[in-house]
Scaffold this motif. Structure first.
Motif, PDB file in Angstrom:
ATOM      1  N   ARG A  63       0.821  -1.215   0.000  1.00  0.00           N
ATOM      2  CA  ARG A  63       0.000   0.000   0.000  1.00  0.00           C
ATOM      3  C   ARG A  63       0.858   1.270   0.000  1.00  0.00           C
ATOM      4  N   LEU A  64       1.967   1.192  -0.711  1.00  0.00           N
ATOM      5  CA  LEU A  64       2.770   2.399  -0.891  1.00  0.00           C
ATOM      6  C   LEU A  64       2.049   3.337  -1.856  1.00  0.00           C
ATOM      7  N   PRO A  65       2.249   4.645  -1.708  1.00  0.00           N
ATOM      8  CA  PRO A  65       1.589   5.579  -2.643  1.00  0.00           C
ATOM      9  C   PRO A  65       2.074   5.346  -4.060  1.00  0.00           C
ATOM     10  N   GLY A  66       1.207   5.515  -5.016  1.00  0.00           N
ATOM     11  CA  GLY A  66       1.584   5.305  -6.407  1.00  0.00           C
ATOM     12  C   GLY A  66       2.587   6.348  -6.878  1.00  0.00           C
ATOM     13  N   GLU A  67       3.551   5.910  -7.680  1.00  0.00           N
ATOM     14  CA  GLU A  67       4.523   6.849  -8.246  1.00  0.00           C
ATOM     15  C   GLU A  67       3.849   7.896  -9.130  1.00  0.00           C
ATOM     16  N   GLY A  68       2.682   7.519  -9.679  1.00  0.00           N
ATOM     17  CA  GLY A  68       1.953   8.451 -10.538  1.00  0.00           C
ATOM     18  C   GLY A  68       1.501   9.703  -9.828  1.00  0.00           C
ATOM     19  N   ALA A  69       1.309   9.619  -8.504  1.00  0.00           N
ATOM     20  CA  ALA A  69       0.886  10.809  -7.758  1.00  0.00           C
ATOM     21  C   ALA A  69       1.946  11.886  -7.795  1.00  0.00           C
ATOM     22  N   VAL A  70       3.216  11.464  -7.778  1.00  0.00           N
ATOM     23  CA  VAL A  70       4.310  12.435  -7.875  1.00  0.00           C
ATOM     24  C   VAL A  70       4.451  12.919  -9.308  1.00  0.00           C
ATOM     25  N   SER A  72       2.283  13.201 -11.619  1.00  0.00           N
ATOM     26  CA  SER A  72       1.199  14.097 -12.045  1.00  0.00           C
ATOM     27  C   SER A  72       1.505  15.551 -11.717  1.00  0.00           C
ATOM     28  N   LEU A  73       2.293  15.786 -10.655  1.00  0.00           N
ATOM     29  CA  LEU A  73       2.676  17.152 -10.311  1.00  0.00           C
ATOM     30  C   LEU A  73       3.604  17.754 -11.362  1.00  0.00           C
ATOM     31  N   LEU A  74       4.422  16.894 -11.993  1.00  0.00           N
ATOM     32  CA  LEU A  74       5.359  17.379 -13.000  1.00  0.00           C
ATOM     33  C   LEU A  74       4.705  17.590 -14.356  1.00  0.00           C
ATOM     34  N   LEU A  75       3.587  16.917 -14.597  1.00  0.00           N
ATOM     35  CA  LEU A  75       2.980  16.944 -15.924  1.00  0.00           C
ATOM     36  C   LEU A  75       1.981  18.065 -16.119  1.00  0.00           C
ATOM     37  N   HIS A  76       1.939  18.999 -15.148  1.00  0.00           N
ATOM     38  CA  HIS A  76       1.065  20.158 -15.315  1.00  0.00           C
ATOM     39  C   HIS A  76       1.612  21.107 -16.380  1.00  0.00           C
ATOM     40  N   VAL A 211      11.408   9.494  -8.665  1.00  0.00           N
ATOM     41  CA  VAL A 211      10.100   8.852  -8.753  1.00  0.00           C
ATOM     42  C   VAL A 211       9.228   9.557  -9.780  1.00  0.00           C
ATOM     43  N   GLY A 212       9.239  10.881  -9.756  1.00  0.00           N
ATOM     44  CA  GLY A 212       8.392  11.638 -10.666  1.00  0.00           C
ATOM     45  C   GLY A 212       8.761  11.480 -12.125  1.00  0.00           C
ATOM     46  N   THR A 213      10.038  11.251 -12.411  1.00  0.00           N
ATOM     47  CA  THR A 213      10.476  11.039 -13.795  1.00  0.00           C
ATOM     48  C   THR A 213      10.346   9.581 -14.211  1.00  0.00           C
ATOM     49  N   ALA A 214       9.855   8.724 -13.323  1.00  0.00           N
ATOM     50  CA  ALA A 214       9.635   7.294 -13.598  1.00  0.00           C
ATOM     51  C   ALA A 214      10.930   6.541 -13.832  1.00  0.00           C
ATOM     52  N   ASN A 215      12.008   7.000 -13.211  1.00  0.00           N
ATOM     53  CA  ASN A 215      13.270   6.285 -13.303  1.00  0.00           C
ATOM     54  C   ASN A 215      13.458   5.292 -12.161  1.00  0.00           C
ATOM     55  N   HIS A 216      12.677   5.448 -11.074  1.00  0.00           N
ATOM     56  CA  HIS A 216      12.821   4.554  -9.929  1.00  0.00           C
ATOM     57  C   HIS A 216      11.482   4.349  -9.232  1.00  0.00           C
ATOM     58  N   TYR A 217      11.391   3.212  -8.553  1.00  0.00           N
ATOM     59  CA  TYR A 217      10.261   2.910  -7.681  1.00  0.00           C
ATOM     60  C   TYR A 217      10.578   3.418  -6.276  1.00  0.00           C
ATOM     61  N   TRP A 218       9.546   3.513  -5.446  1.00  0.00           N
ATOM     62  CA  TRP A 218       9.776   3.865  -4.046  1.00  0.00           C
ATOM     63  C   TRP A 218      10.718   2.866  -3.388  1.00  0.00           C
TER      64      TRP A 218
END
Length: 267
Positions: A63-70, A72-76, A211-218
């Motif tokens: 139940r770790l937070p999804g990487e997509g939540a981070v 999404s902040l960059l994709l504005h 995490v936000g650039t999708a280069n790594h998992y939590w």
């Protein structure tokens, strides 16, 4: 009362600074060994993708937070994504190098300690990269994440099939995060400013970027932090006395009573 400035009797001598040529060769050698070792792990595409799916599923089970939540902040907007990509591509090595150079010049005992810790963490990371090849989340379709470097730039990676300079299947552990955390810890330990805890912003920002650039998992950052914790538990930092000696600390001590009498008589 007259006083004079003299070195504290109990203070140790300033730690010797290691020979610069030897250190340059050592650091360069470690870097080359690591780069060569990463190349040994290339070519395991199917295994790396299977492991990526397992890590993704494990994070959901935990139940770790999804990487997509981070992300999404960059994709504005394009600007934030490009800033994050630039940070990922340009800060990692220069910041660590600047950290080591500063310690070498100003805190030699702490430099030796930090270099040993970084070497231990990097060696352990290389073993994991060889034993557990892992594709980053940007390569796993199930994540639904965007490869921000490819879409917005700049990118440090080419297509995995033609990129012979790096191993893109070495996501776990994240040395971006591990090194950044060591830089912060090293500066906190080696300095005495009340603002030194702000150095923790460096690994925090690095974590959000990787995490936000999708280069790594939590979990890549969690494993890197665990390896660093083990290294720090085994390789102890210099004590306060070493820090004082490095700073060239001097203290004001009262002049002996007989000297005060002589000074008073001379007046």
């Amino acid at each position: 009362m007259n006083a004079r400035t003299e070195p504290a009797e109990a203070e140790p001598a300033t730690p010797a600074r290691p020979p610069v040529v030897r250190e340059l060769l050592l650091v360069a050698g470690l870097f080359l060994v690591y780069k060569f070792g990463r190349q040994l792990a290339t070519g395991h595409t199917a295994e790396a993708l299977r492991n990526a799916q397992d890590v993704w599923n494990a994070e959901r089970w935990l139940r770790l937070p999804g990487e997509g939540a981070v992300q999404s902040l960059l994709l504005h907007g394009d600007v934030l994504a490009r800033i994050a990509n630039t940070y990922y591509a340009t800060v990692h090595f220069p910041a660590t190098l600047a950290f080591l150079v500063w310690l070498y010049l100003r805190r030699p005992a702490h430099y030796v300690w930090a270099r040993r810790v970084l070497a231990a963490v990097t060696a352990a990371a290389l073993v994991l990269h060889l034993a557990f090849p892992l594709a980053p989340p940007r390569m796993l379709a199930a994540t639904g994440l965007v490869d921000t470097a490819r879409v917005y730039g700049p990118s440090v990676y080419g297509p995995p099939s033609t990129d012979h300079l790096s191993n893109q299947f070495a996501a776990m552990p994240s040395l971006h995060f591990g090194w950044a955390l060591m830089v912060a810890i090293g500066l906190i330990v080696a300095t005495r400013s009340r603002w030194r805890w702000l150095w923790l912003l460096h690994p925090l920002l690095t974590l959000l970027v990787i995490v936000g650039t999708a280069n790594h998992y939590w979990l890549d950052a969690v494993v890197a932090g665990a390896l660093l914790g083990i290294a720090l538990a085994v390789i102890h930092a210099p004590g306060r006395s070493a820090t004082t000696a490095e700073r060239g600390a001097r203290r004001i001590v009262p002049a002996p009573a007989d000297e005060q009498v002589l000074v008073g008589a001379a007046r």
